[in-house]
Design a protein around this motif. Structure first.
Motif, mmCIF file in Angstrom:
data_model
loop_
_atom_site.group_PDB
_atom_site.id
_atom_site.type_symbol
_atom_site.label_atom_id
_atom_site.label_comp_id
_atom_site.label_asym_id
_atom_site.label_seq_id
_atom_site.Cartn_x
_atom_site.Cartn_y
_atom_site.Cartn_z
ATOM 1 N N VAL A 138 -0.204 -4.989 6.639
ATOM 2 C CA VAL A 138 0.587 -3.775 6.872
ATOM 3 C C VAL A 138 0.006 -2.615 6.070
ATOM 4 N N TYR A 139 -0.270 -1.528 6.764
ATOM 5 C CA TYR A 139 -0.781 -0.315 6.131
ATOM 6 C C TYR A 139 0.324 0.712 5.883
ATOM 7 N N SER A 140 1.321 0.758 6.768
ATOM 8 C CA SER A 140 2.356 1.783 6.619
ATOM 9 C C SER A 140 3.665 1.299 7.220
ATOM 10 N N VAL A 141 4.748 1.784 6.644
ATOM 11 C CA VAL A 141 6.093 1.550 7.180
ATOM 12 C C VAL A 141 6.836 2.875 7.122
ATOM 13 N N ARG A 142 7.354 3.306 8.243
ATOM 14 C CA ARG A 142 8.176 4.507 8.270
ATOM 15 C C ARG A 142 9.425 4.245 9.098
ATOM 16 N N THR A 143 10.567 4.720 8.581
ATOM 17 C CA THR A 143 11.809 4.590 9.315
ATOM 18 C C THR A 143 11.936 5.750 10.302
ATOM 19 N N LEU A 201 0.831 -1.209 0.000
ATOM 20 C CA LEU A 201 0.000 0.000 0.000
ATOM 21 C C LEU A 201 0.862 1.254 0.000
ATOM 22 N N ARG A 202 0.198 2.385 -0.207
ATOM 23 C CA ARG A 202 0.894 3.644 -0.479
ATOM 24 C C ARG A 202 1.894 4.035 0.593
ATOM 25 N N GLU A 203 1.548 3.900 1.828
ATOM 26 C CA GLU A 203 2.425 4.379 2.898
ATOM 27 C C GLU A 203 3.374 3.295 3.403
ATOM 28 N N ALA A 204 3.385 2.149 2.731
ATOM 29 C CA ALA A 204 4.113 0.993 3.274
ATOM 30 C C ALA A 204 5.495 0.816 2.673
ATOM 31 N N PHE A 205 6.131 1.901 2.229
ATOM 32 C CA PHE A 205 7.459 1.828 1.611
ATOM 33 C C PHE A 205 8.224 3.069 2.049
ATOM 34 N N ASP A 206 9.425 2.882 2.583
ATOM 35 C CA ASP A 206 10.184 4.045 3.058
ATOM 36 C C ASP A 206 11.672 3.723 3.016
ATOM 37 N N GLU A 232 18.934 2.435 2.922
ATOM 38 C CA GLU A 232 18.146 1.286 3.355
ATOM 39 C C GLU A 232 16.723 1.466 2.847
ATOM 40 N N LEU A 233 16.118 0.382 2.400
ATOM 41 C CA LEU A 233 14.750 0.407 1.887
ATOM 42 C C LEU A 233 13.926 -0.635 2.638
ATOM 43 N N TYR A 234 12.704 -0.295 2.973
ATOM 44 C CA TYR A 234 11.819 -1.203 3.693
ATOM 45 C C TYR A 234 10.406 -1.075 3.138
ATOM 46 N N PHE A 235 9.745 -2.208 2.935
ATOM 47 C CA PHE A 235 8.323 -2.152 2.587
ATOM 48 C C PHE A 235 7.571 -3.287 3.258
ATOM 49 N N GLY A 236 6.314 -3.027 3.529
ATOM 50 C CA GLY A 236 5.447 -4.010 4.168
ATOM 51 C C GLY A 236 4.312 -4.383 3.239
ATOM 52 N N ALA A 237 3.734 -5.541 3.473
ATOM 53 C CA ALA A 237 2.707 -6.066 2.578
ATOM 54 C C ALA A 237 1.444 -6.408 3.361
ATOM 55 N N THR A 238 0.371 -6.517 2.609
ATOM 56 C CA THR A 238 -0.900 -6.885 3.236
ATOM 57 C C THR A 238 -0.873 -8.316 3.749
#
Lengths: 85, 352
Positions: free
Chosen positions: B346-351, B302-307, B316-322
């Motif tokens: 997962v709706y959002s991932v922020r570092t 989802l939109r906010e799940a990549f940072d 460093e890159l991180y993303f989460g999935a449904t």
């Protein structure tokens, strides 16, 4: 005064499960409850003064709505609806 | 040490790790949807937008995510509107001291001047004369992107689905829409004159060259070199024109990372192969980065799940999935590993 009974997390926000609150309608009682316990503002009534879609308010065991009349000694129960996922 | 704030359908999870191995060190808001959580780098304060299925949306703040959270005030719509606030999608630090912005559904922009404890509605955007013509996307009428201009509090970009990009040069007092060049191919050609029907999914600004922006659109990836005044399609070479989030490397204004998904109703990776696609030439060419990512996984990011965290070779890159997994790369996307699994969607991932 109506006797308003709450469950968690509302009871935690208001410092207890039961509260004696004055008001002639369900909305008036809930607005007065918010006035006495500001942390609950917006939790049961939304900012347009409507009971949130997934919250139920019972008056003496009967489902009520904002305009439902409330008399001295009536019992209000505020409960989460059996919904969600 | 990298800190990840992961918002999920069932609460907020804080993960801490060294870029490779992470562990859950805090959970909050059990059972509630956490659309977004971030840590203000200026103060260290944590802010989370949380929607109770029963009791509505609100922002919470704390200085210690293992302790108690305090509910913020003011994220409401004006009395007399037909509806109440549905959801808060994003929280972003502003450029002025103590200022933060938050965006939500049905399209409000909020501003806080005290670090997030109290909020007020941005009247200029809310009362824009075009607002009766704003239409929602599948996720609602959501103001989801807020991009301040580094060092200049007067300049701000926001994006609303399915309305488009809005620009302000006076600190949010007045706004103008700015979707020139974006093709909404989900409407007939003879209906594309409407300047505010653009389903923008995400926009990131290149901090080292603030007039450079990258956008993941509902159909296409776009770049702007003029601070959002116009947009050019840079999506050729990607396996799909659809996706939700976009990320940039702060050290390289020609960089962007997207995660293509099949559009329409599917919204899973093409062929089930989870890939992060990278450009280092402003979108002229794209390269798949998938070493360590699943070959067959039908999940949605989802939109906010990549940072990102860091920059350059240390990006460093991180993303989460449904599906409840979080994937990470400590080498700018060259290799990946799963850093968490069995979380709620997962709706959002922020570092942080």
């Amino acid at each position: 005064m109506a006797q308003v009974t709450l469950r968690a997390p509302l009871s935690e926000l208001c410092g207890g499960r039961t509260h004696a609150i004055a008001g002639a309608t369900v909305r008036e009682v809930l607005v007065a409850l918010e006035r006495e316990h500001p942390p609950i503002a917006g939790w049961v009534l939304d900012e347009q003064g409507r009971i949130r879609e997934h919250v139920n308010v019972f008056v003496n065991g009967i489902p009520g709505e904002e305009r439902t009349r409330v008399a001295d000694g009536d019992r209000l129960h505020v409960l989460p609806a059996i919904t969600g996922g | 040490m990298t800190e990840l704030l992961v918002g999920t359908k069932k609460g907020l999870f804080r993960l801490e790790g060294d870029g490779a191995d992470f562990e859950i060190t805090a959970r909050a808001f059990a059972g509630q949807s956490v659309e977004y959580a971030m840590r203000d780098p200026r103060t260290g304060r944590y802010l989370a937008s949380v929607t109770s299925w029963f009791y509505g949306p609100r922002i919470w703040v704390t200085d210690d995510p293992t302790g108690d959270w305090e509910q913020a005030e003011g994220t409401v719509l004006p009395e007399g509107e037909e509806q109440a606030l549905e959801r808060l999608w994003v929280i972003v630090p502003g450029e002025a001291e103590g200022v933060l912005y938050a965006g939500g559904d049905p399209g409000p922009l909020y501003e806080s001047r005290d670090g997030g404890l109290t909020w007020s509605l941005n009247e200029g955007l809310w009362n824009h004369p075009t607002r009766p013509d704003w239409n929602p996307g599948n996720g609602g009428l959501c103001l989801h992107t807020i991009a301040p201009w580094p060092g200049d509090p007067s300049r701000l970009l926001v994006a609303i689905s399915a309305v488009g990009v809005w620009l302000s040069d006076d600190g949010g007092t007045t706004w103008r829409h700015s979707n020139h060049g974006i093709v909404p191919d989900y409407v007939p050609e003879d209906a594309r004159d409407n300047p505010i029907q653009h389903c923008v999914h995400d926009v990131r600004r290149a901090p080292g060259r603030p007039e450079r922006l990258f956008m993941q659109f509902h159909g296409g990836v776009y770049r702007s070199d003029d601070a959002g005044a116009s947009w050019i399609d840079v999506g050729d070479g990607l396996p799909s024109d659809f996706g939700f989030p976009i990320v940039v490397d702060p050290a390289d204004p020609d960089s962007a990372y997207v995660i293509p998904l099949i559009g329409a109703e599917d919204r899973t990776p093409p062929e089930g192969a989870v890939r992060v696609w990278e450009t280092r030439d402003g979108g002229e060419t794209w390269t798949a980065r998938g070493d360590g990512l699943p070959e067959r996984a039908y999940l949605t990011i989802l939109r906010e799940a990549f940072d990102s965290a860091g920059e350059g070779t240390g990006l460093e890159l991180y993303f989460g999935a449904t599906s409840g997994e979080v994937f990470g790369s400590a080498d700018a996307g060259a290799s990946w590993r799963q850093v968490a699994d069995h979380l709620p969607p997962v709706y959002s991932v922020r570092t942080a």
